[in-house]
Design a protein around this motif. Structure first.
Motif, PDB file in Angstrom:
ATOM      1  N   GLY A 196       0.814  -1.227   0.000  1.00 30.03           N
ATOM      2  CA  GLY A 196       0.000   0.000   0.000  1.00 30.03           C
ATOM      3  C   GLY A 196       0.837   1.262   0.000  1.00 30.03           C
ATOM      4  O   GLY A 196       0.304   2.357  -0.099  1.00 30.03           O
ATOM      5  N   GLY A 197       2.143   1.126   0.113  1.00 33.42           N
ATOM      6  CA  GLY A 197       3.039   2.292   0.066  1.00 33.42           C
ATOM      7  C   GLY A 197       3.227   2.762  -1.379  1.00 33.42           C
ATOM      8  O   GLY A 197       2.687   2.174  -2.320  1.00 33.42           O
TER       9      GLY A 197
ATOM     10  N   THR B  59       7.682  -8.300  -6.347  1.00 35.00           N
ATOM     11  CA  THR B  59       7.694  -7.436  -5.167  1.00 35.00           C
ATOM     12  C   THR B  59       8.073  -6.016  -5.608  1.00 35.00           C
ATOM     13  O   THR B  59       8.614  -5.812  -6.692  1.00 35.00           O
ATOM     14  CB  THR B  59       8.701  -7.931  -4.109  1.00 35.00           C
ATOM     15  N   ALA B  60       7.798  -5.055  -4.715  1.00 33.01           N
ATOM     16  CA  ALA B  60       8.001  -3.638  -5.084  1.00 33.01           C
ATOM     17  C   ALA B  60       9.367  -3.120  -4.637  1.00 33.01           C
ATOM     18  O   ALA B  60       9.517  -1.932  -4.398  1.00 33.01           O
ATOM     19  CB  ALA B  60       6.878  -2.802  -4.493  1.00 33.01           C
ATOM     20  N   HIS B  61      10.372  -4.003  -4.533  1.00 34.22           N
ATOM     21  CA  HIS B  61      11.708  -3.517  -4.165  1.00 34.22           C
ATOM     22  C   HIS B  61      12.200  -2.543  -5.234  1.00 34.22           C
ATOM     23  O   HIS B  61      12.097  -2.821  -6.427  1.00 34.22           O
ATOM     24  CB  HIS B  61      12.691  -4.681  -4.051  1.00 34.22           C
TER      25      HIS B  61
ATOM     26  N   THR C 190       3.188   2.035  -7.346  1.00 35.19           N
ATOM     27  CA  THR C 190       3.856   2.159  -8.650  1.00 35.19           C
ATOM     28  C   THR C 190       3.922   0.796  -9.342  1.00 35.19           C
ATOM     29  O   THR C 190       3.643   0.671 -10.533  1.00 35.19           O
ATOM     30  CB  THR C 190       5.272   2.762  -8.464  1.00 35.19           C
ATOM     31  N   LEU C 191       4.269  -0.230  -8.563  1.00 30.57           N
ATOM     32  CA  LEU C 191       4.340  -1.582  -9.140  1.00 30.57           C
ATOM     33  C   LEU C 191       2.988  -1.970  -9.746  1.00 30.57           C
ATOM     34  O   LEU C 191       2.913  -2.451 -10.877  1.00 30.57           O
ATOM     35  CB  LEU C 191       4.747  -2.583  -8.043  1.00 30.57           C
TER      36      LEU C 191
ATOM     37  N   THR D 221       9.246   6.701  -7.164  1.00 31.69           N
ATOM     38  CA  THR D 221       7.933   6.092  -6.889  1.00 31.69           C
ATOM     39  C   THR D 221       7.064   7.078  -6.099  1.00 31.69           C
ATOM     40  O   THR D 221       5.851   7.091  -6.257  1.00 31.69           O
ATOM     41  CB  THR D 221       8.038   4.751  -6.127  1.00 31.69           C
ATOM     42  N   ALA D 222       7.693   7.914  -5.263  1.00 29.36           N
ATOM     43  CA  ALA D 222       6.930   8.924  -4.518  1.00 29.36           C
ATOM     44  C   ALA D 222       6.330   9.921  -5.513  1.00 29.36           C
ATOM     45  O   ALA D 222       5.157  10.296  -5.405  1.00 29.36           O
ATOM     46  CB  ALA D 222       7.830   9.639  -3.518  1.00 29.36           C
ATOM     47  N   ILE D 223       7.131  10.323  -6.502  1.00 31.69           N
ATOM     48  CA  ILE D 223       6.633  11.270  -7.510  1.00 31.69           C
ATOM     49  C   ILE D 223       5.530  10.607  -8.345  1.00 31.69           C
ATOM     50  O   ILE D 223       4.486  11.197  -8.619  1.00 31.69           O
ATOM     51  CB  ILE D 223       7.791  11.765  -8.423  1.00 31.69           C
TER      52      ILE D 223
END
Ligand code: FES
Ligand code: ZN
Length: 316
Positions: A60-61, A167-169, A66-67, A219-221
């Protein structure tokens, strides 16, 4: 104030500045660049093929948002399923995030499964913490959290019969993992972080990391530009995070700040250096099975780390 024009399309106004390339980008060109980088990584290492069913591990982050969004654009959504695990940590309730993920997966036509760690592996993070406190043992809750989550995701992936777990690594995680294993001199773990790393047990569903060439800040952007409200709250156990990774993270952040692009170069260089070397590790025998749970464990153990942790906490 006039906004700069996008360095790629030269038409639209730029909304962000890409530090490692020194380019000002509009939303469309920024998103296209991320998608292109993910596609290139998938193609280069044949991470996922078109017909495969993929389980997306979604916390959920911003990274997992993004993933989810990128994968829905490059893979048939009917072949994707999202899984969110609830750790079972008091005061760390993520109902609002779950709602946002539900709305997003529904709009993309992707099935979304929500399960608690307790349901899948028998003990929540709080169960573990209570157990070790009672016994006066000092083990970081994050150790249990990480191992239990990996275990739960793998069990669920097997049950669902998917071909891959994504995974979203992100790039920052990959750089930290590489540096940490180099400092520990742990070659097996080092090669396991490589996208062509060996699959040491038939019981492991192959894990892939499509965002491994995308910076966390990107990913934050990405999430922000899509209007996604991601979780800002921190896990209450964050202060117990193992120190080596935290120190490496701080060090790498400082380096990246001084010399943007350093992490990308580091991961690319190690990927290439290890490219042929990983093949030697493909010849290793199948991992032995844990005497208690039957899941894979390391070569020199007869109990897996997960069962050892449950024993330490008096949970089995
Ligand atoms: Fe939540 Fe470690 S268990 S940060
Ligand atoms: Zn076990």
């Amino acid at each position: 104030m006039e906004l700069p024009i996008c360095s790629i399309c030269r038409k639209r106004e730029a909304v962000t500045y890409q530090l490692h390339t020194h380019l000002a980008l509009c939303k469309e060109c920024f998103v296209n660049d991320i998608i292109k980088r993910v596609e290139n990584e998938i193609k280069k290492y044949r991470l996922i093929n078109q017909n495969e069913k993929v389980l997306l591990a979604i916390s959920g982050g911003k990274d997992s948002y993004t993933l989810l969004d990128v994968m829905s654009k490059i893979h048939d959504p009917s072949k994707l399923v999202a899984l969110t695990l609830i750790e079972g940590i008091e005061g760390y309730n993520r109902d609002d995030v779950l709602d946002s993920i539900r709305i997003k997966t529904r709009s993309l036509g992707i099935d979304h499964i929500v399960l608690t760690l307790k349901e899948v592996v028998g003990a929540s993070v709080d169960d573990f913490v209570r157990g070790i406190k009672y016994r006066g043992i000092n083990i970081s809750p994050c150790t249990y959290c990480g191992i239990a989550r990996r275990r739960a995701i793998n069990i669920k992936a097997r049950e669902l019969g998917v071909d891959k777990v994504a995974t979203a690594h992100v790039l920052d995680d990959e750089a930290q993992t590489y540096v940490m294993n180099l400092l520990r001199g742990d070659m097996t773990r080092l090669v396991q972080a490589h996208p062509r790393g060996p699959q040491l047990s038939k019981l492991f569903v192959r894990k892939v990391k499509p965002l491994r060439k995308v910076y966390e800040r990107e990913t934050a952007i990405y999430a922000y530009l899509h209007g996604y409200k991601f979780q800002e709250r921190e896990c209450p156990y964050i202060i117990h995070r193992p120190t080596l990774r935290a120190r490496i993270r701080d060090f790498l952040y400082r380096l990246e700040l001084e010399r943007p692009g350093s992490l990308l170069k580091l991961v690319e260089a190690l990927d290439e250096t290890l490219d042929n070397y990983v093949l030697n590790y493909h010849k290793l025998p199948e991992l032995p099975r844990c005497r208690i749970c039957g899941e894979p464990t390391s070569y020199d153990r007869d109990l897996c780390k997960f069962c050892e942790l449950l024993i330490s906490a008096g949970l089995i």
